[in-house]
Design a protein around this motif. Structure first.
Motif, PDB file in Angstrom:
ATOM      1  N   GLY A 124       0.804  -1.215   0.000  1.00 56.04           N
ATOM      2  CA  GLY A 124       0.000   0.000   0.000  1.00 56.04           C
ATOM      3  C   GLY A 124       0.833   1.258   0.000  1.00 56.04           C
ATOM      4  O   GLY A 124       1.982   1.273  -0.445  1.00 56.04           O
ATOM      5  N   ASP A 125       0.243   2.342   0.544  1.00 54.28           N
ATOM      6  CA  ASP A 125       0.927   3.630   0.495  1.00 54.28           C
ATOM      7  C   ASP A 125       1.491   4.072   1.841  1.00 54.28           C
ATOM      8  O   ASP A 125       1.890   5.230   1.992  1.00 54.28           O
ATOM      9  CB  ASP A 125       0.020   4.720  -0.090  1.00 54.28           C
ATOM     10  CG  ASP A 125      -1.277   4.890   0.667  1.00 54.28           C
ATOM     11  OD1 ASP A 125      -1.471   4.219   1.708  1.00 54.28           O
ATOM     12  OD2 ASP A 125      -2.115   5.708   0.225  1.00 54.28           O
ATOM     13  N   SER A 126       1.530   3.187   2.826  1.00 55.01           N
ATOM     14  CA  SER A 126       2.434   3.409   3.954  1.00 55.01           C
ATOM     15  C   SER A 126       3.831   3.050   3.447  1.00 55.01           C
ATOM     16  O   SER A 126       3.986   2.530   2.345  1.00 55.01           O
ATOM     17  CB  SER A 126       2.045   2.530   5.145  1.00 55.01           C
ATOM     18  OG  SER A 126       0.776   2.913   5.650  1.00 55.01           O
ATOM     19  N   GLY A 127       4.863   3.284   4.239  1.00 55.84           N
ATOM     20  CA  GLY A 127       6.195   2.965   3.735  1.00 55.84           C
ATOM     21  C   GLY A 127       7.272   3.320   4.734  1.00 55.84           C
ATOM     22  O   GLY A 127       6.993   3.634   5.897  1.00 55.84           O
ATOM     23  N   PHE A 128       8.526   3.277   4.262  1.00 58.76           N
ATOM     24  CA  PHE A 128       9.643   3.556   5.163  1.00 58.76           C
ATOM     25  C   PHE A 128      10.781   4.232   4.427  1.00 58.76           C
ATOM     26  O   PHE A 128      10.895   4.163   3.195  1.00 58.76           O
ATOM     27  CB  PHE A 128      10.128   2.269   5.841  1.00 58.76           C
ATOM     28  CG  PHE A 128      10.909   1.328   4.959  1.00 58.76           C
ATOM     29  CD1 PHE A 128      12.298   1.269   5.020  1.00 58.76           C
ATOM     30  CD2 PHE A 128      10.259   0.488   4.058  1.00 58.76           C
ATOM     31  CE1 PHE A 128      13.016   0.405   4.217  1.00 58.76           C
ATOM     32  CE2 PHE A 128      10.965  -0.391   3.254  1.00 58.76           C
ATOM     33  CZ  PHE A 128      12.358  -0.440   3.334  1.00 58.76           C
ATOM     34  N   MET A 129      11.627   4.892   5.225  1.00 58.52           N
ATOM     35  CA  MET A 129      12.809   5.581   4.719  1.00 58.52           C
ATOM     36  C   MET A 129      14.012   5.198   5.578  1.00 58.52           C
ATOM     37  O   MET A 129      13.859   4.910   6.767  1.00 58.52           O
ATOM     38  CB  MET A 129      12.632   7.105   4.781  1.00 58.52           C
ATOM     39  CG  MET A 129      11.458   7.637   3.994  1.00 58.52           C
ATOM     40  SD  MET A 129      11.375   9.464   4.069  1.00 58.52           S
ATOM     41  CE  MET A 129      10.841   9.697   5.769  1.00 58.52           C
ATOM     42  N   VAL A 130      15.183   5.226   4.978  1.00 57.55           N
ATOM     43  CA  VAL A 130      16.438   5.078   5.706  1.00 57.55           C
ATOM     44  C   VAL A 130      17.242   6.347   5.472  1.00 57.55           C
ATOM     45  O   VAL A 130      17.444   6.770   4.329  1.00 57.55           O
ATOM     46  CB  VAL A 130      17.235   3.839   5.240  1.00 57.55           C
ATOM     47  CG1 VAL A 130      18.571   3.755   5.982  1.00 57.55           C
ATOM     48  CG2 VAL A 130      16.422   2.563   5.462  1.00 57.55           C
TER      49      VAL A 130
END
Length: 267
Positions: A124-130
């Protein structure tokens, strides 16, 4: 069939852990029931996740937050017995999906740290960044059937997607990196480079992970309420020919984690 969890001959001794905290600001119209987002942070410091309940369920009398909260609760429980590895996030997502009995549907992003590798399953359109040294080094792409219609998992009557369509990632991390997992309330209102700069500066000021998450959530809410801000959501809408300007008011849930060295057992 659910993905198998990682198996080891010897107990897993982590080199790094996720020192995590969360910030949540519900949509003003949904604050009385706590919003429709959810998250989990496992007690072992190796897994975390976010979920965003699909608001359309309110139209048929179902609280959209029930599904996302139960989904994350089951994922957290499963994380207590799942050893980190490339399949761990997908395993947690599938176990949580099969265990959740509430009506509804949700996006989901689950992360598990295995030494220098951060494994993820995102649907979906949740997500993560590093983020490393103030710079964005990785950001997960969104999964959408069409604009503002994200992939989602849900109950049997939801006609949703299955966990198997989740995108899977394995990203190298280092001690000192910052990991941000969030629902679209962040990504629709704050550009990735802005978020990277803000969380890095907050950490430099000595804020812990929870304080950094709250700071970022408050910034996203400010942007969501600004009718003059060309938000990422507005920019995407305009690229497709829609007349939209300003931020996008929504639930905002952010989990921030610092990659820290784990205490090593004494020989």
């Amino acid at each position: 069939m659910e993905a198998p969890c990682s198996c080891r001959q010897q107990p897993f001794v982590p080199k790094f852990l996720l020192e995590a905290g969360a910030g949540m600001i519900p949509h003003p119209a949904k604050a009385d029931r706590g919003g429709e987002d959810a998250y989990f942070i496992c007690d072992r410091g190796t897994c975390m996740g976010v979920a965003d309940g699909v608001g359309g369920w309110a139209e048929v009398g179902v609280d959209p937050g029930l599904y996302s909260r139960e989904l994350m609760s089951h994922a957290k429980k499963a994380a207590t017995t799942c050893e980190p590895g490339p399949n761990a996030p997908q395993h947690l997502m599938e176990v949580a999906y099969l265990s959740t009995l509430a009506r509804g549907s949700s996006t989901a992003c689950i992360l598990c740290l295995e030494n220098e590798r951060l494994h993820a399953s995102n649907l979906g359109d949740s997500g993560f960044m590093v983020i490393r040294d103030g710079e964005l080094v990785f950001m997960s792409p969104q999964q959408q059937h069409e604009f503002n219609f994200p992939y989602q998992i849900g109950s049997a009557d939801s006609m949703s997607d299955t966990p198997q369509v989740a995108r899977r990632f394995s990203v190298e991390v280092r001690q000192g990196d910052i990991v941000v997992a969030a629902t679209d309330g962040l990504f629709d209102n704050v550009y990735p480079d802005e978020a990277a700069s803000l969380v890095s500066a907050s950490k430099e000021r000595g804020e812990n992970a929870q304080a950094v998450a709250v700071t970022l959530a408050q910034f996203a809410r400010m942007r969501a309420a600004d009718p003059t801000h060309l938000s990422p959501f507005a920019y995407g809408a305009q690229q497709l020919g829609y007349r939209y300007f300003g931020g996008k008011m929504d639930d905002i849930t952010i989990v921030v984690a610092f990659v820290v060295a784990a205490a090593q057992p004494k020989l």
